[in-house]
Design a protein around this motif. Structure first.
Motif, short mmCIF file in Angstrom:
data_model
loop_
_atom_site.label_atom_id
_atom_site.label_comp_id
_atom_site.label_asym_id
_atom_site.label_seq_id
_atom_site.Cartn_x
_atom_site.Cartn_y
_atom_site.Cartn_z
N LEU A 102 -5.59 13.20 27.32
CA LEU A 102 -5.05 13.62 28.61
C LEU A 102 -4.18 12.54 29.25
N LEU A 103 -4.57 11.27 29.06
CA LEU A 103 -3.76 10.19 29.60
C LEU A 103 -2.41 10.08 28.90
N LEU A 104 -2.38 10.41 27.61
CA LEU A 104 -1.14 10.33 26.85
C LEU A 104 -0.33 11.62 26.92
N SER A 105 -0.84 12.61 27.61
CA SER A 105 -0.15 13.90 27.66
C SER A 105 1.11 13.85 28.51
N GLY A 106 1.21 12.86 29.41
CA GLY A 106 2.41 12.72 30.22
C GLY A 106 2.47 13.64 31.42
N PHE A 107 1.31 14.16 31.86
CA PHE A 107 1.30 15.02 33.04
C PHE A 107 1.67 14.21 34.28
N ARG A 108 2.52 14.77 35.10
CA ARG A 108 2.89 14.16 36.38
C ARG A 108 2.64 15.19 37.47
N PHE A 109 2.00 14.72 38.54
CA PHE A 109 1.61 15.63 39.61
C PHE A 109 2.40 15.29 40.86
N SER A 110 3.13 16.28 41.34
CA SER A 110 3.91 16.07 42.56
C SER A 110 3.02 16.01 43.79
N ARG A 111 1.90 16.67 43.73
CA ARG A 111 0.95 16.66 44.85
C ARG A 111 -0.07 15.56 44.64
N LYS A 112 -0.24 14.75 45.67
CA LYS A 112 -1.16 13.62 45.56
C LYS A 112 -2.60 14.08 45.39
N LEU A 113 -2.96 15.18 46.05
CA LEU A 113 -4.32 15.67 45.98
C LEU A 113 -4.69 16.07 44.56
N VAL A 114 -3.76 16.74 43.85
CA VAL A 114 -4.02 17.14 42.47
C VAL A 114 -4.12 15.92 41.57
N GLY A 115 -3.25 14.94 41.80
CA GLY A 115 -3.30 13.74 40.99
C GLY A 115 -4.60 12.98 41.15
N ARG A 116 -5.07 12.85 42.37
CA ARG A 116 -6.35 12.17 42.60
C ARG A 116 -7.50 12.95 41.98
N PHE A 117 -7.46 14.27 42.07
CA PHE A 117 -8.51 15.08 41.46
C PHE A 117 -8.50 14.90 39.95
N PHE A 118 -7.31 14.84 39.34
CA PHE A 118 -7.19 14.66 37.89
C PHE A 118 -7.80 13.33 37.45
N VAL A 119 -7.49 12.27 38.18
CA VAL A 119 -8.03 10.94 37.82
C VAL A 119 -9.54 10.92 37.98
N ARG A 120 -10.05 11.50 39.06
CA ARG A 120 -11.49 11.51 39.26
C ARG A 120 -12.20 12.39 38.23
N LEU A 121 -11.55 13.43 37.76
CA LEU A 121 -12.11 14.25 36.69
C LEU A 121 -12.24 13.44 35.41
N LEU A 122 -11.23 12.66 35.10
CA LEU A 122 -11.31 11.81 33.91
C LEU A 122 -12.41 10.76 34.06
N ILE A 123 -12.58 10.24 35.26
CA ILE A 123 -13.66 9.28 35.49
C ILE A 123 -15.01 9.93 35.25
N ALA A 124 -15.18 11.18 35.70
CA ALA A 124 -16.43 11.90 35.48
C ALA A 124 -16.67 12.13 33.99
N VAL A 125 -15.61 12.43 33.24
CA VAL A 125 -15.76 12.61 31.79
C VAL A 125 -16.22 11.31 31.13
N LEU A 126 -15.67 10.19 31.60
CA LEU A 126 -16.11 8.90 31.06
C LEU A 126 -17.55 8.60 31.43
N TRP A 127 -18.00 9.03 32.62
CA TRP A 127 -19.41 8.89 32.95
C TRP A 127 -20.29 9.59 31.91
N SER A 128 -19.89 10.81 31.56
CA SER A 128 -20.67 11.54 30.55
C SER A 128 -20.62 10.83 29.20
N ALA A 129 -19.46 10.27 28.84
CA ALA A 129 -19.35 9.56 27.56
C ALA A 129 -20.27 8.35 27.54
N VAL A 130 -20.30 7.60 28.63
CA VAL A 130 -21.20 6.45 28.71
C VAL A 130 -22.65 6.89 28.63
N THR A 131 -22.97 7.99 29.28
CA THR A 131 -24.35 8.51 29.23
C THR A 131 -24.73 8.92 27.81
#
Length: 519
Positions: free
Chosen positions: A399-428
């Protein structure tokens, strides 16, 4: 005699000086009127011979104002060194020397600032405060420009503080020199129209740029030089590219430094047929504030993306190595093994099964995991969780290499926090896989226990299982606490930003509907 006097001034030999003056009382008078030899007081000031200078000043004080071929007085030479005592001696003899300039229009204070001599600068400013306001004849540079050009940050800080003290109106330090020509400021320009921010950016001086932009200096961030360049233009349009360019650009963007083309779009074009009217100042200010917010958001997004990429790559590497090299290794060759009771620390049986006949055997194949034969259930759980951790981390990388760009800041922040949550599960998942691998390798022999002693073995297994269960519960509790804190933060953010904006929008809509109804 003059040659001996020159050698004595170089070594600071007071005895030789007194002997020469006894032999020839008018020796210093001849030196004053002669252009063949240098000023002995200037040589002593340059070398730091304080006692020698004091003896000369007693006999010939006029030497304190005598200049050499470059227009340098003894105080100029002393100010370039670090001998505070020498500067005090020369100033006490003639304080007016502080305002005298060399052939480049530089006072002793200018030269001290170019050497970052803050102690000497304090003495000179105390004796002659107006020396700060004097401009150098070379490109009409102020003393602040000289500090930036010679990378003297401490001297710059001292001068900025002193300028604040000298101005009765504290805000007058923030005015551009064109509006207040009798007084320099942090926004004064040289002959090319460059402010000190332009020069700091041109030299990629990161520390000085941060001081000018992040402190209460009052520097004008978007000042334009004679070429129509802002500090951002100086960086971007420079012919020389350096490693610090990206870091410098991030600092400028975060502080709200714009390009000249963008500023022209804000204030309106001056080449229209009608009289240029531009935008109101408050609209320009709001646009610049929005630009600063966007810059901070871009910096936050870039930093989080880099962190996510590093962490996910590390987890993927660990999971990949753990899957290809399982704990305990693999069988090196295909062979038959005697069948034993399948024993697993993860899932102990309540009662031992009957032992198989002695002639029964199992076949193990080369390349298969040893753990899969000895601890079947623990191996299955280990491979399941380590595969989940690998897939989760690889999905984050994809997903990080997909090159997605978000014009809306709210969507971009949600995307980053979603990836952080996925990494939480990976660490678990990696943590649970580690616990299963550790359980499988806990020894049951070596404590006086044999495999046929099922009752004692199950007691040990029960204790170990409880320890690992508590460790797993502790990890899950920590993860739950982190999730709870983030939920609270998100709720507060919604209450502060989203709900007021929604109420404001609804109120605006009601006002517009009411106006339409009246019309």
């Amino acid at each position: 005699m003059e040659r001996k006097l020159y050698e004595a001034s170089m070594s600071g030999d007071v005895t030789t000086l007194m002997e020469l003056l006894e032999e020839d009382p008018v020796l210093l008078n001849r030196v004053t009127t002669s252009f063949e030899f240098e000023n002995p007081l200037g040589i002593a000031a340059m070398c730091g011979h304080v006692e020698f200078a004091v003896r000369i000043l007693r006999r010939k004080p006029e030497l304190a104002t005598q200049a050499d071929q470059k227009g340098l007085r003894p105080l100029h030479l002393a100010a370039q060194g670090y001998n505070v005592s020498m500067v005090k001696v020369l100033i006490e003899e003639n304080p007016d020397v502080c305002s005298l300039t060399d052939q480049n229009g530089r006072t002793p204070l200018h030269l001290a600032a170019m050497r970052d001599g803050t102690e000497i600068m304090k003495i000179l400013i105390q004796k002659q405060p107006k020396a700060i306001q004097m401009l150098s004849e070379y490109r009409s540079e102020t003393i602040l420009h000289l500090c930036v050009k010679h990378n003297c940050l401490d001297a710059l800080k001292l001068l900025v503080d002193e300028l604040r003290k000298q101005h009765i109106n504290k805000e007058s330090i923030y005015l551009i020199s064109e509006d207040n020509k009798e007084s320099i400021s942090v926004n004064s320009k040289d002959g090319d129209g460059n402010t000190i921010l332009h020069l700091a950016v041109a030299r990629r001086n990161i520390m000085m740029i941060k001081y000018l932009l992040n402190s209460d200096t009052g520097v004008e961030q978007n000042a334009i030089n004679n070429k129509g360049f802002t500090a951002m233009d100086v960086l971007i349009k420079s012919d020389q590219r350096e490693l610090k360019d990206m870091e410098t650009q991030d600092i400028l963007r975060e502080a709200g430094v714009l390009q000249s083309d963008f500023i022209q779009q804000l204030v309106g074009s001056h080449h229209d047929d009608q009289k240029p009217h531009g935008r109101p100042k408050y609209e320009i200010s709001e646009t610049i504030q929005k630009y600063k917010f966007d810059a901070k958001y871009d910096a936050w997004l870039k930093e989080n993306k880099n962190t996510l990429m590093v962490v996910s790559s590390l987890i993927a590497t660990m999971a990949f190595q753990g899957a290809l090299n399982p704990p305990g290794g693999v069988w090196q060759e295909t062979k038959e093994l005697p069948t034993v009771r399948p024993f697993s620390l993860t899932y102990p049986s309540p009662s031992p099964p009957p032992r198989p006949p002695n002639d029964a055997s199992d076949i193990v194949y080369a390349g298969s995991a040893v753990m899969s034969h000895e601890h079947v259930y623990a191996y299955l759980a280990y491979m399941i969780f380590i595969s989940l951790g690998f897939c989760a981390s690889m999905s984050v990388i994809l997903l990080l290499l997909s090159g997605f760009r978000f014009s809306r800041k709210l969507v971009g922040r949600f995307f980053v926090r979603l990836l952080i949550a996925v990494l939480w599960s990976a660490v678990t998942f990696m943590t649970i896989a580690y616990l299963h691998a550790l359980q499988a390798f806990m020894p049951t022999r070596g404590w006086g226990l044999e495999t046929h002693d099922y009752q004692n073995t199950e007691v040990v297994v029960s204790i170990i299982s409880e320890v690992f269960a508590f460790a797993l519960l502790g990890w899950i509790g920590l993860l739950g606490l982190i999730i709870f804190v983030h939920i609270i933060r998100s709720t507060l953010w919604l209450l502060v930003h989203i709900i007021p904006s929604t109420l404001w929008l609804r109120r605006k809509l009601r006002i517009l509907k009411k106006r339409d109804g009246e019309s």
